[in-house]
Design a protein around this motif. Structure first.
Motif, short mmCIF file in Angstrom:
data_model
loop_
_atom_site.label_atom_id
_atom_site.label_comp_id
_atom_site.label_asym_id
_atom_site.label_seq_id
_atom_site.Cartn_x
_atom_site.Cartn_y
_atom_site.Cartn_z
N GLN A 186 0.85 -1.20 0.00
CA GLN A 186 0.00 0.00 0.00
C GLN A 186 0.89 1.25 0.00
O GLN A 186 1.74 1.42 0.86
CB GLN A 186 -0.88 -0.01 1.24
CG GLN A 186 -1.83 1.17 1.33
CD GLN A 186 -2.63 1.17 2.63
OE1 GLN A 186 -2.48 0.28 3.47
NE2 GLN A 186 -3.47 2.16 2.79
N VAL A 187 0.68 2.10 -0.97
CA VAL A 187 1.48 3.31 -1.10
C VAL A 187 1.03 4.35 -0.08
O VAL A 187 -0.17 4.65 0.04
CB VAL A 187 1.34 3.89 -2.52
CG1 VAL A 187 2.08 5.22 -2.62
CG2 VAL A 187 1.84 2.91 -3.56
N GLY A 234 -0.78 12.84 -13.72
CA GLY A 234 -1.36 13.52 -12.58
C GLY A 234 -0.96 12.88 -11.27
O GLY A 234 -0.11 11.99 -11.22
N PHE A 235 -1.62 13.32 -10.20
CA PHE A 235 -1.24 12.91 -8.85
C PHE A 235 -2.17 11.80 -8.34
O PHE A 235 -3.34 12.06 -8.06
CB PHE A 235 -1.28 14.12 -7.91
CG PHE A 235 -0.45 15.26 -8.41
CD1 PHE A 235 -1.03 16.46 -8.75
CD2 PHE A 235 0.92 15.12 -8.57
CE1 PHE A 235 -0.27 17.51 -9.24
CE2 PHE A 235 1.70 16.16 -9.04
CZ PHE A 235 1.10 17.36 -9.38
N ASP A 236 -1.62 10.59 -8.24
CA ASP A 236 -2.48 9.47 -7.86
C ASP A 236 -2.43 9.15 -6.38
O ASP A 236 -3.33 8.48 -5.88
CB ASP A 236 -2.14 8.23 -8.70
CG ASP A 236 -0.75 7.68 -8.44
OD1 ASP A 236 -0.52 6.49 -8.74
OD2 ASP A 236 0.12 8.43 -7.94
N HIS A 237 -1.41 9.57 -5.67
CA HIS A 237 -1.33 9.38 -4.23
C HIS A 237 -0.82 10.66 -3.59
O HIS A 237 0.12 11.28 -4.11
CB HIS A 237 -0.41 8.22 -3.86
CG HIS A 237 -1.02 6.88 -4.09
ND1 HIS A 237 -0.94 6.22 -5.29
CD2 HIS A 237 -1.72 6.06 -3.26
CE1 HIS A 237 -1.56 5.07 -5.21
NE2 HIS A 237 -2.05 4.95 -3.99
N TRP A 238 -1.44 11.01 -2.45
CA TRP A 238 -1.10 12.24 -1.74
C TRP A 238 -0.81 11.93 -0.27
O TRP A 238 -1.37 11.00 0.29
CB TRP A 238 -2.29 13.21 -1.77
CG TRP A 238 -2.73 13.69 -3.11
CD1 TRP A 238 -3.28 12.95 -4.13
CD2 TRP A 238 -2.71 15.04 -3.57
NE1 TRP A 238 -3.59 13.76 -5.19
CE2 TRP A 238 -3.26 15.05 -4.88
CE3 TRP A 238 -2.29 16.26 -3.02
CZ2 TRP A 238 -3.39 16.23 -5.64
CZ3 TRP A 238 -2.42 17.42 -3.77
CH2 TRP A 238 -2.96 17.40 -5.06
N GLY A 239 0.03 12.77 0.33
CA GLY A 239 0.14 12.74 1.77
C GLY A 239 -1.08 13.42 2.39
O GLY A 239 -1.90 14.02 1.69
N CYS A 271 9.05 14.41 2.92
CA CYS A 271 8.00 13.47 2.59
C CYS A 271 8.59 12.06 2.63
O CYS A 271 9.52 11.74 1.88
CB CYS A 271 7.44 13.75 1.21
SG CYS A 271 6.07 12.68 0.72
N SER A 272 8.09 11.25 3.55
CA SER A 272 8.56 9.87 3.69
C SER A 272 7.62 8.93 2.98
O SER A 272 6.39 9.06 3.09
CB SER A 272 8.64 9.51 5.18
OG SER A 272 9.54 10.38 5.85
N LEU A 273 8.20 7.98 2.25
CA LEU A 273 7.41 7.07 1.43
C LEU A 273 7.41 5.66 2.02
O LEU A 273 8.40 5.22 2.61
CB LEU A 273 7.98 6.98 0.02
CG LEU A 273 8.27 8.28 -0.72
CD1 LEU A 273 8.78 7.96 -2.12
CD2 LEU A 273 7.04 9.15 -0.78
N SER A 274 6.30 4.98 1.85
CA SER A 274 6.24 3.55 2.12
C SER A 274 5.42 2.91 1.02
O SER A 274 4.52 3.52 0.44
CB SER A 274 5.63 3.27 3.50
OG SER A 274 4.33 3.80 3.58
N GLY A 275 5.77 1.67 0.70
CA GLY A 275 5.06 0.95 -0.35
C GLY A 275 5.52 1.29 -1.75
O GLY A 275 4.98 0.76 -2.73
N VAL A 276 6.47 2.19 -1.86
CA VAL A 276 7.03 2.59 -3.17
C VAL A 276 8.39 3.22 -2.90
O VAL A 276 8.62 3.75 -1.81
CB VAL A 276 6.10 3.58 -3.89
CG1 VAL A 276 5.97 4.89 -3.13
CG2 VAL A 276 6.55 3.83 -5.33
N ILE A 277 9.29 3.15 -3.89
CA ILE A 277 10.61 3.75 -3.69
C ILE A 277 10.81 4.95 -4.60
O ILE A 277 10.28 5.01 -5.71
CB ILE A 277 11.73 2.70 -3.92
CG1 ILE A 277 11.66 2.11 -5.33
CG2 ILE A 277 11.65 1.61 -2.86
CD1 ILE A 277 12.83 1.20 -5.67
#
Lengths: 118, 107
Positions: free
Chosen positions: A1-2, A104-109, A22-28
């Protein structure tokens, strides 16, 4: 899960520099399929794109902010960051990091509120 | 920079109404446009990409159309969860730009 998560100070003094991460999980960040963007909503206004970075380090910035903005990426920590210099009250607002899948933007914080005040 | 002009700036509608929001680009952007829904205190959510493609998980009452300089977002039957502000975004060229937003509230 991103997931993307913004962090940083909620209060910055005028003329100082704002740093957000911005810290990411589920994607690099190394993924060549995405760009990594910062977007903000100034108080009482609409959404404004700030800029983006690619895994190669290539950056693009907003015309109105490019003299004050730097976006960087840290693949080891799987994070990317925003630096905004010489802040004023006009920079008060909610700052979002987002993944750009090139259409476009598919995932946001969730967003982080930043207030510029003495 | 490419300017995106949304209309109307705000609208009042009832549950079940058909709602149409327009986004006009200052120059041709092919179909490089998306639509986003934004509610207070939440992250924006993509509804439509590439002008007419429904993002995963978005209800089918949302539809996008257009190309070049004229685009529309249509909500076929407004639901209680749809009261929000809607933005268009162009990714045809840098810098990326958003429209000014359209606030949809309850009549």
């Amino acid at each position: 899960q991103v997931q993307l998560q913004e962090s940083g100070p909620g209060l910055v003094k005028p003329s100082q520099t704002l740093y957000l991460t911005c810290s990411l999980s589920g994607v690099i960040t190394r993924s060549g399929s995405y760009y990594w963007s910062w977007i903000r909503q100034p108080a009482g206004k609409g959404l404004e794109w700030i800029g983006r970075i690619y895994t190669t380090g290539d950056t693009k910035y907003s015309s109105s902010l490019k003299s004050r903005v730097t976006i960087s990426v840290d693949p080891v920590k799987n994070q990317f960051s925003l630096k905004l210099t010489s802040v004023t009250a006009a920079d008060t607002g909610v700052y979002y990091c987002a993944r750009d899948d090139k259409v476009g933007f598919d995932h946001w914080g969730q967003g982080i509120l930043v207030t510029v005040s003495a | 920079d490419i300017q995106l002009t949304q209309s109307p700036v705000s609208l009042s509608a009832s549950i079940g109404d058909r709602v149409i929001i327009t986004c006009r680009a200052s120059q041709g952007i092919r179909n490089d446009l998306g639509w986003y829904q934004h509610k207070p205190g939440k992250a924006p959510r993509r509804l439509i990409y590439a002008a007419s493609n429904l993002h995963s998980g978005v209800p089918s009452r949302f539809a996008g159309s257009g190309s070049g300089t004229e685009f529309t977002l249509t909500i076929s039957s407004l639901q209680p969860d749809d009261f929000a502000t809607y933005y268009c975004l162009q990714h045809n060229s840098y810098p990326l730009t958003f429209g000014g937003g359209t606030k949809v509230d309850l009549k």
